[in-house]
Motif scaffolding. Structure first.
Motif, mmCIF file in Angstrom:
data_model
loop_
_atom_site.group_PDB
_atom_site.id
_atom_site.type_symbol
_atom_site.label_atom_id
_atom_site.label_comp_id
_atom_site.label_asym_id
_atom_site.label_seq_id
_atom_site.Cartn_x
_atom_site.Cartn_y
_atom_site.Cartn_z
ATOM 1 N N THR A 192 0.829 -1.197 0.000
ATOM 2 C CA THR A 192 0.000 0.000 0.000
ATOM 3 C C THR A 192 0.865 1.248 0.000
ATOM 4 O OG1 THR A 192 -0.113 -0.045 2.421
ATOM 5 C CG2 THR A 192 -1.888 -1.148 1.208
ATOM 6 N N SER A 193 0.336 2.315 -0.576
ATOM 7 C CA SER A 193 0.942 3.639 -0.537
ATOM 8 C C SER A 193 -0.125 4.586 -0.028
ATOM 9 C CB SER A 193 1.433 4.063 -1.924
ATOM 10 O OG SER A 193 1.971 5.370 -1.895
ATOM 11 N N GLY A 194 0.016 4.992 1.233
ATOM 12 C CA GLY A 194 -1.064 5.752 1.859
ATOM 13 C C GLY A 194 -2.253 4.840 2.097
ATOM 14 N N VAL A 195 -3.418 5.210 1.533
ATOM 15 C CA VAL A 195 -4.622 4.375 1.664
ATOM 16 C C VAL A 195 -4.871 3.552 0.407
ATOM 17 C CG1 VAL A 195 -5.683 5.947 3.311
ATOM 18 C CG2 VAL A 195 -6.061 6.297 0.861
ATOM 19 N N SER A 196 -4.007 3.679 -0.589
ATOM 20 C CA SER A 196 -4.204 2.983 -1.867
ATOM 21 C C SER A 196 -3.385 1.701 -1.901
ATOM 22 C CB SER A 196 -3.804 3.881 -3.040
ATOM 23 O OG SER A 196 -4.529 5.097 -3.018
ATOM 24 N N LYS A 229 4.163 0.410 2.200
ATOM 25 C CA LYS A 229 4.087 -0.582 3.266
ATOM 26 C C LYS A 229 3.794 -1.935 2.639
ATOM 27 C CE LYS A 229 1.676 -1.791 7.571
ATOM 28 N NZ LYS A 229 0.637 -1.387 8.539
ATOM 29 N N ALA A 230 4.705 -2.884 2.816
ATOM 30 C CA ALA A 230 4.514 -4.252 2.325
ATOM 31 C C ALA A 230 4.085 -5.113 3.502
ATOM 32 C CB ALA A 230 5.806 -4.782 1.713
ATOM 33 N N GLN A 231 3.022 -5.924 3.305
ATOM 34 C CA GLN A 231 2.468 -6.680 4.431
ATOM 35 C C GLN A 231 1.922 -8.021 3.968
ATOM 36 O OE1 GLN A 231 -0.852 -4.767 6.337
ATOM 37 N NE2 GLN A 231 -0.731 -6.031 8.176
ATOM 38 N N ILE A 232 2.216 -9.048 4.740
ATOM 39 C CA ILE A 232 1.565 -10.338 4.579
ATOM 40 C C ILE A 232 0.480 -10.395 5.657
ATOM 41 C CG2 ILE A 232 3.393 -11.445 5.948
ATOM 42 C CD1 ILE A 232 1.412 -13.129 3.134
ATOM 43 N N LEU A 233 -0.772 -10.502 5.254
ATOM 44 C CA LEU A 233 -1.874 -10.418 6.202
ATOM 45 C C LEU A 233 -1.791 -11.556 7.211
ATOM 46 C CD1 LEU A 233 -4.814 -9.449 3.816
ATOM 47 C CD2 LEU A 233 -3.320 -7.952 5.158
ATOM 48 N N TYR A 245 5.129 -7.109 8.394
ATOM 49 C CA TYR A 245 5.169 -5.982 7.463
ATOM 50 C C TYR A 245 6.520 -5.270 7.545
ATOM 51 C CZ TYR A 245 4.486 -2.901 11.482
ATOM 52 O OH TYR A 245 4.644 -2.234 12.674
ATOM 53 N N LYS A 246 6.811 -4.563 6.481
ATOM 54 C CA LYS A 246 7.984 -3.702 6.433
ATOM 55 C C LYS A 246 7.628 -2.451 5.651
ATOM 56 C CE LYS A 246 11.797 -7.018 6.868
ATOM 57 N NZ LYS A 246 13.050 -7.511 6.275
ATOM 58 N N ASN A 247 8.080 -1.323 6.158
ATOM 59 C CA ASN A 247 7.948 -0.069 5.423
ATOM 60 C C ASN A 247 9.201 0.147 4.584
ATOM 61 O OD1 ASN A 247 5.408 0.816 6.508
ATOM 62 N ND2 ASN A 247 6.475 1.223 8.433
ATOM 63 N N PHE A 248 9.021 0.650 3.404
ATOM 64 C CA PHE A 248 10.166 0.995 2.567
ATOM 65 C C PHE A 248 9.834 2.238 1.765
ATOM 66 C CE2 PHE A 248 7.546 -1.654 -0.133
ATOM 67 C CZ PHE A 248 7.710 -1.178 -1.423
ATOM 68 N N ALA A 249 10.850 2.851 1.245
ATOM 69 C CA ALA A 249 10.665 4.089 0.486
ATOM 70 C C ALA A 249 11.611 4.101 -0.699
ATOM 71 C CB ALA A 249 10.900 5.305 1.372
ATOM 72 N N VAL A 250 11.183 4.779 -1.732
ATOM 73 C CA VAL A 250 11.971 4.919 -2.957
ATOM 74 C C VAL A 250 11.962 6.388 -3.347
ATOM 75 C CG1 VAL A 250 12.151 4.326 -5.399
ATOM 76 C CG2 VAL A 250 11.464 2.588 -3.743
ATOM 77 N N GLU A 251 13.128 6.921 -3.650
ATOM 78 C CA GLU A 251 13.205 8.303 -4.107
ATOM 79 C C GLU A 251 13.143 8.332 -5.631
ATOM 80 O OE1 GLU A 251 15.878 12.377 -3.610
ATOM 81 O OE2 GLU A 251 16.534 10.492 -2.698
ATOM 82 N N VAL A 252 12.129 8.998 -6.150
ATOM 83 C CA VAL A 252 11.921 9.090 -7.594
ATOM 84 C C VAL A 252 12.578 10.367 -8.090
ATOM 85 C CG1 VAL A 252 10.226 9.192 -9.448
ATOM 86 C CG2 VAL A 252 9.757 7.831 -7.397
ATOM 87 N N ILE A 253 13.474 10.226 -9.046
ATOM 88 C CA ILE A 253 14.192 11.373 -9.602
ATOM 89 C C ILE A 253 13.933 11.437 -11.098
ATOM 90 C CG2 ILE A 253 15.987 11.391 -7.842
ATOM 91 C CD1 ILE A 253 17.742 9.783 -9.663
ATOM 92 N N ASP A 254 14.154 12.611 -11.655
ATOM 93 C CA ASP A 254 13.854 12.790 -13.076
ATOM 94 C C ASP A 254 15.101 12.964 -13.925
ATOM 95 O OD1 ASP A 254 14.653 15.241 -12.226
ATOM 96 O OD2 ASP A 254 12.889 16.346 -12.910
#
Length: 642
Positions: A192-196, A229-233, A245-254
């Motif tokens: 998920t990303s936020g609520v999506s 947020k990656a999660q196995i229910l 679960y684990k939280n992770f982040a990716v920096e998007v650059i142009d």
């Protein structure tokens, strides 16, 4: 008779002083063995509900008269590092048992010092400690914290993802999910990303089919740091859901920095530069011959010229015409006659001889922050003998060193001329440095970061700022959050007298705190590791001048110490067996006291020290001689005998 007595005492004392009789003085003393108590101070002890039991065990050790009579008891606590202490907080974010073993083996080398290890055996950082017990060379007695009950559990074992992605692309994610149980179960993996929800997949496990590897891609649609947020229910009655679960982040650059390494021969340095530069996913490297570069010369933001010679003539013509930033690496195969013709910044002596130089860090280098990688321990680089004469100002990062003698000659420099940036390394065999850095730090990251900062400086044409701040866009919750800064005066000289403060605001709660920077070497630092997970914005301000710098970062919620349900019983028991010790569970720790006291290997040793001392202290004897002679002279003078 009086004069005879005084003369006798004087002569006797002089003869006694000349003979100086000695005797041996033997002193006997006993030396008790040391009992080293190493206590796991990580937060997993609290997570496994073992804190009270550990404190009770420590009090029992301190109050046990048998142990106190037989041993000198030393207490240590360890998490990521080890320190001598008998107070415990159980809040360390990492556990490195291997480092504890290594350091204790150095402290108690050559002594009789059994190790009482109080731990759950779950290591989160460092090398596998079961392979380092030979270095301890002491019996190890683990007291195991936790139980051996096996719980049904789903766990997100590992998540692999690049730190950077490029706009409008898709970035890959790899996830390893494991299952510990006997009955078949079904669950669902979601990201998920936020609520999506951006990805989901059904997964099934059984006793034999107990792990899954999921590979998928996610879109990079927005510039900036994107948190997921990656999660196995969890399944019914699952005891531990923190490791689901684990939280992770990716920096998007142009944009992406393309670097060309130009060389007309093969050398291990080429692969070293490529690996170090490409350790940052924002950069890519192409190794080209001079003729190959000319066909794609507009595709690169930075050009590295490795030991140029006459074949580089068209390359230099193009670079000078376009005023392109460059990085020159010079060595034994460099054609210095050619280089002196095409390069206007400096001239190098042509000697056709080489010399091996080690590196010495210039602590006053101020163009960007350079961490000391212990350059003095690195092998020497092969450099051409002779001096370089510069026609423009330059700033050395490293100077040449011959043995223990530091020379004024530069080894690695940067300078700016005609609005372009250049760097020159006067030496080859940099691959040895990367290998030595790994031996020193057990990782390539520090050396790769050093090369990365140099490339970042050379690939940018931005004007130098008086206040520079170095920070990551996101930090894992179990890592140190350290922000570095540099401040320059109006002449762009590093200012060590400025006072810098950082104001940090948590964007959700709006709680703001202000902390001062501390000067360390050639930069200012502030440690924000105490902050909880969340989104933060900050402003760094110079107190004496109206100069500020702002930014944002995220601290991802993750506590690796809470990923364990049980003690690592098998490994701790194996450590005890391999060191001729014994293992115990915390619930019956009384046994360890009895066995340690009765173990004949840890006996008190009687030692002696033999000192050869003079029969009479010469200072007192000399004073007696002077006194006798003085009294005799005075009496003879008083009676008119002299």
């Amino acid at each position: 008779m009086l004069f005879t007595f005084l003369r006798f005492i004087s002569i006797f004392s002089i003869l006694l002083l000349l003979i100086n009789p000695k005797f041996e003085k033997v002193k006997y003393y006993t030396e008790k063995p040391n009992l080293v108590v190493a206590v796991d101070n990580s937060s997993s002890i609290v997570h496994l509900n073992q804190k009270e039991k550990v404190l009770q065990l420590i009090e029992s050790i301190k109050s046990n008269p048998g142990l106190s009579n037989k041993f000198n008891i030393d207490f240590f606590t360890f998490g990521k590092n080890i320190q001598a202490s008998d107070s415990f907080s159980f809040n360390e974010k990492q556990t490195n048992i291997d480092k504890a073993f290594n350091e204790l083996s150095q402290i108690y080398k050559g002594t009789n010092a059994p190790l009482l290890l109080i731990s759950d055996g779950n290591q989160t950082y460092g090398n596998d400690y079961s392979f380092s017990v030979d270095k301890v060379n002491q019996p190890i007695f683990p007291v195991i914290l936790g139980d051996t009950i096996t719980y049904t559990d789903l766990k997100l074992q590992q998540l692999n993802v690049n730190r950077y992605a490029f706009l409008k692309n898709k970035f890959p994610v790899e996830v390893i999910v494991t299952y510990n149980g006997n009955v078949p179960v079904n669950s669902r993996f979601v990201v998920t990303s936020g609520v999506s929800t951006v990805f989901s997949e059904n997964v099934s496990f059984s006793k034999t089919d107990n792990s899954k590897i999921l590979n998928f891609t996610l879109p990079a649609n927005r510039v900036g740091v994107q948190a997921y947020k990656a999660q196995i229910l969890p399944i019914d009655n699952e005891k531990n859901t923190i490791n689901n679960y684990k939280n992770f982040a990716v920096e998007v650059i142009d944009q992406k920095t393309n670097v060309a390494i130009i060389s007309d021969f093969s050398h291990p340095d080429l692969g070293t530069f490529k690996k170090s530069i490409e350790s940052n996913e924002q950069r890519s490297v192409s190794i080209l011959k001079p003729s190959e570069y000319l066909s794609q010369m507009n595709d690169f933001q930075l050009v590295m010229l490795y030991q140029p010679n006459n074949t580089f003539k068209p390359v230099y013509d193009f670079l000078n015409q376009e005023n392109t930033n460059r990085f020159m690496v010079l060595g034994a195969k460099t054609d210095y006659n050619f280089l002196n013709r095409v390069n206007s910044a400096f001239k190098h002596d042509v000697t056709n001889q080489t010399e091996d130089y080690q590196a010495s860090l210039n602590a006053n280098y101020s163009t960007f922050i350079v961490d000391n990688l212990d350059f003095e321990s690195f092998p020497p680089l092969k450099s051409s003998f002779g001096n370089a004469t510069f026609s423009i100002p330059f700033e050395p990062i490293l100077n040449k060193r011959l043995g223990s003698i530091e020379t004024p000659e530069p080894l690695l420099i940067t300078f700016e001329t005609n609005s372009r940036r250049e760097a020159v390394l006067f030496g080859e065999d940099l691959w040895k440095w990367r290998a030595q850095s790994y031996l020193n730090q057990k990782t390539f990251n520090n050396f790769d970061d050093f090369i990365g900062k140099l490339v970042q400086y050379l690939a940018s044409n931005q004007r130098k700022n008086r206040l520079n701040v170095e920070y990551e866009s996101f930090y894992q919750g179990n890592t140190n959050v350290v922000i570095k800064a540099q401040f320059f005066n109006k002449n762009y000289e590093f200012d060590t007298k400025e006072s810098l403060n950082i104001s940090v605001k948590e964007n959700t709660t709006q709680i703001t705190s202000t902390l001062p920077f501390i000067l360390k070497g050639n930069n200012y630092q502030v440690d924000l590791s105490h902050l909880p997970a969340g989104d933060y914005s900050f402003t760094v301000k110079a107190t004496n001048e109206n100069i500020t710098k702002s930014g944002t970062f995220q601290i991802l919620e993750y506590n690796i110490e809470e990923q364990f349900l049980n003690a690592n019983v098998e490994k701790l028991q194996q450590v005890a067996i391999n060191t001729n010790g014994n293992s115990y569970f915390i619930n019956n720790y009384d046994r360890v006291f009895t066995e340690l006291i009765e173990d004949e290997r840890f006996a008190t040793i009687q030692k002696s020290s033999k000192n050869v001392v003079p029969l009479i202290d010469w200072k007192y004897l000399l004073a007696l001689i002077i006194l006798c002679l003085a009294v005799e002279w005075f009496l003879r003078k008083y009676n008119g005998l002299i």
